[in-house]
Write an enzyme that holds these catalytic residues in place. Structure first.
Site, PDB file in Angstrom:
ATOM      1  N   LYS A  37       0.820  -1.212   0.000  1.00 47.96           N
ATOM      2  CA  LYS A  37       0.000   0.000   0.000  1.00 47.96           C
ATOM      3  C   LYS A  37       0.864   1.277   0.000  1.00 47.96           C
ATOM      4  O   LYS A  37       2.081   1.231   0.293  1.00 47.96           O
ATOM      5  CB  LYS A  37      -0.914  -0.029   1.228  1.00 47.96           C
ATOM      6  CG  LYS A  37      -1.974  -1.141   1.179  1.00 47.96           C
ATOM      7  CD  LYS A  37      -2.914  -1.048   2.383  1.00 47.96           C
ATOM      8  CE  LYS A  37      -3.998  -2.107   2.328  1.00 47.96           C
ATOM      9  NZ  LYS A  37      -4.960  -1.975   3.462  1.00 47.96           N
ATOM     10  N   TYR A  95     -12.312  -2.141  -3.597  1.00 40.28           N
ATOM     11  CA  TYR A  95     -12.767  -2.281  -2.208  1.00 40.28           C
ATOM     12  C   TYR A  95     -14.293  -2.147  -2.094  1.00 40.28           C
ATOM     13  O   TYR A  95     -14.801  -1.811  -1.020  1.00 40.28           O
ATOM     14  CB  TYR A  95     -12.083  -1.242  -1.317  1.00 40.28           C
ATOM     15  CG  TYR A  95     -10.724  -1.672  -0.779  1.00 40.28           C
ATOM     16  CD1 TYR A  95     -10.582  -2.799   0.042  1.00 40.28           C
ATOM     17  CD2 TYR A  95      -9.578  -0.937  -1.066  1.00 40.28           C
ATOM     18  CE1 TYR A  95      -9.347  -3.180   0.551  1.00 40.28           C
ATOM     19  CE2 TYR A  95      -8.334  -1.314  -0.550  1.00 40.28           C
ATOM     20  CZ  TYR A  95      -8.234  -2.441   0.254  1.00 40.28           C
ATOM     21  OH  TYR A  95      -7.003  -2.814   0.764  1.00 40.28           O
ATOM     22  N   ASN A 100      -1.983   0.401   6.717  1.00 41.77           N
ATOM     23  CA  ASN A 100      -1.416  -0.816   7.292  1.00 41.77           C
ATOM     24  C   ASN A 100      -0.583  -1.640   6.310  1.00 41.77           C
ATOM     25  O   ASN A 100      -0.469  -2.852   6.438  1.00 41.77           O
ATOM     26  CB  ASN A 100      -2.524  -1.643   7.950  1.00 41.77           C
ATOM     27  CG  ASN A 100      -3.601  -2.035   6.978  1.00 41.77           C
ATOM     28  OD1 ASN A 100      -3.507  -1.741   5.797  1.00 41.77           O
ATOM     29  ND2 ASN A 100      -4.624  -2.732   7.461  1.00 41.77           N
ATOM     30  N   HIS A 143      -2.217  -5.393   1.595  1.00 41.33           N
ATOM     31  CA  HIS A 143      -3.518  -6.052   1.407  1.00 41.33           C
ATOM     32  C   HIS A 143      -3.258  -7.508   1.043  1.00 41.33           C
ATOM     33  O   HIS A 143      -2.287  -7.808   0.341  1.00 41.33           O
ATOM     34  CB  HIS A 143      -4.302  -5.406   0.255  1.00 41.33           C
ATOM     35  CG  HIS A 143      -5.463  -6.256  -0.199  1.00 41.33           C
ATOM     36  ND1 HIS A 143      -6.677  -6.240   0.444  1.00 41.33           N
ATOM     37  CD2 HIS A 143      -5.558  -7.208  -1.168  1.00 41.33           C
ATOM     38  CE1 HIS A 143      -7.479  -7.129  -0.133  1.00 41.33           C
ATOM     39  NE2 HIS A 143      -6.823  -7.733  -1.107  1.00 41.33           N
ATOM     40  N   GLU A 187      -9.748 -10.885  -7.354  1.00 41.11           N
ATOM     41  CA  GLU A 187      -8.797  -9.786  -7.173  1.00 41.11           C
ATOM     42  C   GLU A 187      -7.603  -9.914  -8.115  1.00 41.11           C
ATOM     43  O   GLU A 187      -7.105  -8.914  -8.630  1.00 41.11           O
ATOM     44  CB  GLU A 187      -8.334  -9.740  -5.717  1.00 41.11           C
ATOM     45  CG  GLU A 187      -9.450  -9.293  -4.773  1.00 41.11           C
ATOM     46  CD  GLU A 187      -9.050  -9.277  -3.306  1.00 41.11           C
ATOM     47  OE1 GLU A 187      -9.906  -8.945  -2.476  1.00 41.11           O
ATOM     48  OE2 GLU A 187      -7.886  -9.592  -2.982  1.00 41.11           O
TER      49      GLU A 187
END
Ligand code: CDP
Ligand code: MG
Length: 140
Positions: free
Chosen positions: A11, A51, A114, A117, A128
């Site tokens: 990320k 998302y 964080n 993913h 995905e």
């Protein structure tokens, strides 16, 4: 046990802090193989589509703005029980709850930012991976 493939994203909080190599070392040390990989910058709309399962959650707007804020590295990890293994190496969503040695315990800045993913089940992994990669881009 079976060989699986799962989608991993490094990320923006991690790409901007130059942590791509350190994060991928953890995956490789755990026996996961990077079989596809690219660095891209998502639009907010593309992050929102990715998302969309979280569209009704209070953090959705912040999450999609964050995911579009800087480049991400999208990649496919392959290995024995790769979906669960990836999530184990990532650690819990909230870094305060993440086990020592996990990516999120070591690198995540907050529950939102964080660092990584990972797909959560075989069906979502398949969807995905297909969102970011064509079959020709999965090179083994
Ligand atoms: O990423 P993971 O599957 O562990 O968690 P999730 O529940 O599927 O949530 C997706 C992402 O939304 C998280 O990784 C966080 O970046 C973000 N999130 C957040 O900002 N605040 C929360 N309370 C929960 C999740
Ligand atoms: Mg999730």
């Amino acid at each position: 046990m079976a060989i699986e493939r799962t989608l991993s994203i490094i990320k923006p909080d991690a790409t901007t802090r130059n942590l791509t190599g350190k994060i991928n070392a953890k995956f490789e040390d755990a026996g996961l193989r990077i079989v596809a990989q690219k660095r891209i910058q998502l639009t907010k709309a593309q992050a929102g589509e990715f998302y969309k399962v979280h569209a009704e959650r209070p953090f959705y707007d912040e999450l999609t703005t964050f995911m579009a804020s800087a480049p991400v590295v999208v990649q496919v990890l392959e290995g024995e029980s790769a979906i669960a293994k990836n999530r184990e190496v990532m650690g819990a969503t909230n870094p305060a709850d993440a086990a020592p040695g996990t990516i999120r315990a070591e690198f995540a800045e907050s529950v939102g930012e964080n660092s990584v993913h990972g797909s959560d089940a075989p069906e979502t992994a398949k969807e995905e991976i297909a969102y970011f990669f064509s079959g020709l881009e999965l090179v083994g």
